[in-house]
Write a protein that holds these residues in place. Sequence first.
Motif, PDB file in Angstrom:
ATOM      1  N   LYS A  37       0.631  -1.200  -0.137  1.00  0.00           N
ATOM      2  CA  LYS A  37      -0.248  -0.050   0.111  1.00  0.00           C
ATOM      3  C   LYS A  37       0.956   1.127  -0.083  1.00  0.00           C
ATOM      4  CE  LYS A  37      -4.548  -2.467   2.000  1.00  0.00           C
ATOM      5  NZ  LYS A  37      -5.696  -2.151   3.001  1.00  0.00           N
ATOM      6  N   ASP A  38       2.202   1.217   0.729  1.00  0.00           N
ATOM      7  CA  ASP A  38       2.749   2.111   1.053  1.00  0.00           C
ATOM      8  C   ASP A  38       3.658   2.564  -0.562  1.00  0.00           C
ATOM      9  OD1 ASP A  38       1.694   2.883   4.042  1.00  0.00           O
ATOM     10  OD2 ASP A  38       3.619   1.770   4.247  1.00  0.00           O
ATOM     11  N   ILE A  39       4.132   1.532  -1.343  1.00  0.00           N
ATOM     12  CA  ILE A  39       4.537   1.170  -2.851  1.00  0.00           C
ATOM     13  C   ILE A  39       3.930   1.904  -3.550  1.00  0.00           C
ATOM     14  CG2 ILE A  39       5.672  -0.003  -4.349  1.00  0.00           C
ATOM     15  CD1 ILE A  39       6.576  -1.841  -1.974  1.00  0.00           C
ATOM     16  N   HIS A  40       2.498   1.738  -3.760  1.00  0.00           N
ATOM     17  CA  HIS A  40       1.496   2.067  -4.648  1.00  0.00           C
ATOM     18  C   HIS A  40       1.114   3.433  -4.556  1.00  0.00           C
ATOM     19  CE1 HIS A  40      -1.870   1.314  -6.978  1.00  0.00           C
ATOM     20  NE2 HIS A  40      -2.389   2.625  -6.544  1.00  0.00           N
ATOM     21  N   ALA A  41       0.994   3.582  -3.313  1.00  0.00           N
ATOM     22  CA  ALA A  41       1.277   5.450  -2.775  1.00  0.00           C
ATOM     23  C   ALA A  41       2.012   6.092  -3.623  1.00  0.00           C
ATOM     24  CB  ALA A  41       1.052   5.381  -0.957  1.00  0.00           C
ATOM     25  N   LYS A  42       4.149   6.201  -3.105  1.00  0.00           N
ATOM     26  CA  LYS A  42       4.868   6.773  -4.515  1.00  0.00           C
ATOM     27  C   LYS A  42       4.179   6.211  -5.036  1.00  0.00           C
ATOM     28  CE  LYS A  42       6.549   8.145  -0.257  1.00  0.00           C
ATOM     29  NZ  LYS A  42       6.916   9.657   0.331  1.00  0.00           N
ATOM     30  N   THR A  44       1.759   6.278  -7.137  1.00  0.00           N
ATOM     31  CA  THR A  44       0.900   7.233  -7.006  1.00  0.00           C
ATOM     32  C   THR A  44       1.173   8.263  -7.213  1.00  0.00           C
ATOM     33  OG1 THR A  44      -0.840   5.438  -6.221  1.00  0.00           O
ATOM     34  CG2 THR A  44      -1.674   7.546  -7.351  1.00  0.00           C
ATOM     35  N   ALA A  45       2.412   8.814  -6.040  1.00  0.00           N
ATOM     36  CA  ALA A  45       2.621  10.455  -6.470  1.00  0.00           C
ATOM     37  C   ALA A  45       4.070  10.166  -7.729  1.00  0.00           C
ATOM     38  CB  ALA A  45       2.834  10.764  -4.818  1.00  0.00           C
ATOM     39  N   GLY A  46       4.189   9.593  -8.437  1.00  0.00           N
ATOM     40  CA  GLY A  46       4.935   9.632  -9.636  1.00  0.00           C
ATOM     41  C   GLY A  46       6.127   9.449  -9.206  1.00  0.00           C
ATOM     42  N   PHE A  47       7.074   8.499  -8.451  1.00  0.00           N
ATOM     43  CA  PHE A  47       7.645   8.161  -7.915  1.00  0.00           C
ATOM     44  C   PHE A  47       7.542   6.926  -8.673  1.00  0.00           C
ATOM     45  CE2 PHE A  47       7.571  10.106  -4.703  1.00  0.00           C
ATOM     46  CZ  PHE A  47       8.887  11.060  -4.460  1.00  0.00           C
ATOM     47  N   SER A  48       9.101   6.329  -8.939  1.00  0.00           N
ATOM     48  CA  SER A  48       9.636   5.110 -10.468  1.00  0.00           C
ATOM     49  C   SER A  48       9.127   3.371  -9.427  1.00  0.00           C
ATOM     50  CB  SER A  48      10.293   5.048 -11.608  1.00  0.00           C
ATOM     51  OG  SER A  48      11.666   4.761 -10.940  1.00  0.00           O
ATOM     52  N   LEU A  49       9.430   2.762  -9.960  1.00  0.00           N
ATOM     53  CA  LEU A  49       9.439   1.847  -9.335  1.00  0.00           C
ATOM     54  C   LEU A  49      11.530   1.465  -9.374  1.00  0.00           C
ATOM     55  CD1 LEU A  49       7.448  -1.247 -10.482  1.00  0.00           C
ATOM     56  CD2 LEU A  49       7.790  -0.457  -8.412  1.00  0.00           C
ATOM     57  N   ASP A  50      12.009   2.021  -9.992  1.00  0.00           N
ATOM     58  CA  ASP A  50      13.537   1.881  -9.083  1.00  0.00           C
ATOM     59  C   ASP A  50      13.981   2.763  -8.756  1.00  0.00           C
ATOM     60  OD1 ASP A  50      13.441   0.553 -11.919  1.00  0.00           O
ATOM     61  OD2 ASP A  50      14.411   2.453 -13.204  1.00  0.00           O
ATOM     62  N   ARG A  76       3.793  -6.993  -8.760  1.00  0.00           N
ATOM     63  CA  ARG A  76       3.247  -7.226  -9.388  1.00  0.00           C
ATOM     64  C   ARG A  76       2.174  -8.040  -8.085  1.00  0.00           C
ATOM     65  NH1 ARG A  76       5.691  -9.672 -13.289  1.00  0.00           N
ATOM     66  NH2 ARG A  76       6.650  -7.331 -14.202  1.00  0.00           N
ATOM     67  N   ARG A  77       2.799  -9.433  -7.805  1.00  0.00           N
ATOM     68  CA  ARG A  77       2.480  -9.915  -7.558  1.00  0.00           C
ATOM     69  C   ARG A  77       1.729  -9.578  -6.503  1.00  0.00           C
ATOM     70  NH1 ARG A  77       7.401 -14.268  -7.571  1.00  0.00           N
ATOM     71  NH2 ARG A  77       7.120 -15.643 -10.053  1.00  0.00           N
ATOM     72  N   ALA A  78       2.371  -8.605  -5.620  1.00  0.00           N
ATOM     73  CA  ALA A  78       1.397  -8.212  -4.414  1.00  0.00           C
ATOM     74  C   ALA A  78       0.404  -7.639  -4.465  1.00  0.00           C
ATOM     75  CB  ALA A  78       2.614  -7.648  -3.546  1.00  0.00           C
ATOM     76  N   ARG A  79       0.791  -6.587  -5.411  1.00  0.00           N
ATOM     77  CA  ARG A  79      -0.367  -5.901  -5.611  1.00  0.00           C
ATOM     78  C   ARG A  79      -1.614  -6.687  -6.179  1.00  0.00           C
ATOM     79  NH1 ARG A  79       1.301  -3.293 -10.517  1.00  0.00           N
ATOM     80  NH2 ARG A  79       2.714  -1.883  -9.786  1.00  0.00           N
ATOM     81  N   THR A  85      -5.431  -2.012  -8.969  1.00  0.00           N
ATOM     82  CA  THR A  85      -4.635  -2.273 -10.668  1.00  0.00           C
ATOM     83  C   THR A  85      -3.629  -1.214 -10.142  1.00  0.00           C
ATOM     84  OG1 THR A  85      -6.281  -0.078 -10.063  1.00  0.00           O
ATOM     85  CG2 THR A  85      -7.039  -2.234 -10.513  1.00  0.00           C
ATOM     86  N   PRO A  86      -2.898  -1.320 -11.572  1.00  0.00           N
ATOM     87  CA  PRO A  86      -1.812  -0.429 -11.896  1.00  0.00           C
ATOM     88  C   PRO A  86      -2.561   0.702 -11.581  1.00  0.00           C
ATOM     89  CG  PRO A  86      -2.094  -2.899 -12.878  1.00  0.00           C
ATOM     90  CD  PRO A  86      -3.509  -2.684 -12.356  1.00  0.00           C
ATOM     91  N   THR A  87      -1.094   1.269 -11.334  1.00  0.00           N
ATOM     92  CA  THR A  87      -1.398   2.888 -11.508  1.00  0.00           C
ATOM     93  C   THR A  87      -1.083   3.549 -13.380  1.00  0.00           C
ATOM     94  OG1 THR A  87       1.074   3.506 -11.716  1.00  0.00           O
ATOM     95  CG2 THR A  87       0.119   3.333 -10.008  1.00  0.00           C
ATOM     96  N   ARG A  88      -0.381   2.491 -14.130  1.00  0.00           N
ATOM     97  CA  ARG A  88      -0.896   2.734 -15.861  1.00  0.00           C
ATOM     98  C   ARG A  88      -1.676   2.019 -16.332  1.00  0.00           C
ATOM     99  NH1 ARG A  88       4.508   5.264 -17.701  1.00  0.00           N
ATOM    100  NH2 ARG A  88       6.458   3.930 -16.110  1.00  0.00           N
ATOM    101  N   SER A  89      -1.732   1.955 -17.510  1.00  0.00           N
ATOM    102  CA  SER A  89      -2.540   0.403 -18.352  1.00  0.00           C
ATOM    103  C   SER A  89      -0.801   0.517 -19.060  1.00  0.00           C
ATOM    104  CB  SER A  89      -3.189   0.805 -19.577  1.00  0.00           C
ATOM    105  OG  SER A  89      -3.101   0.002 -20.352  1.00  0.00           O
ATOM    106  N   TRP A  90      -0.372  -0.652 -19.664  1.00  0.00           N
ATOM    107  CA  TRP A  90       1.015  -0.981 -19.793  1.00  0.00           C
ATOM    108  C   TRP A  90       0.806  -1.778 -21.282  1.00  0.00           C
ATOM    109  CZ3 TRP A  90       5.163   0.454 -17.496  1.00  0.00           C
ATOM    110  CH2 TRP A  90       5.371   0.784 -15.846  1.00  0.00           C
TER     111      TRP A  90
END
Length: 128
Positions: A37-42, A44-50, A76-79, A85-90
């Motif tokens: 949930k914290d990773i998803h919030a970041k 959504t705030a614009g940070f990349s997974l890297d 991806r598995r945890a989500r 749902t993903p933050t954007r369509s891939w």
Amino acid sequence: MALKPEHLKHAKAALKSMSAQREKRLTRADFVTGLIKDIHAKMTAGFSLDEICAELNKTLPDGEQFKVNTFKTYVRRARTQAGITPTRSWTRRTGPAETRIQTVPDKGRTNGQKEDPASDFRDQGGDL
């Protein structure tokens, strides 16, 4: 040799102390699942997974740090497990793929007569 009731008491006490002594180790997948949930919030705030992976690696010991691709897989598995749902369509596809149908001229067939399905396949040197 017969066991005495006091052996049962000692065995129960040993089992109780055994479960209290051992600490459950957290796997890296469980670590990411706990933070999803914290990773998803970041994200959504614009940070990349890297960037998120690099920040988390600062808090982990040297032997337990994530590689970026492994981290992305765990996210991806945890989500998926959390139903996030993903933050954007891939996908880049905008619509269904166009199908191309080639018509084969009639080969001496009369109307209503179907072509033999075996003629659709090339002989590949064996039975199909």
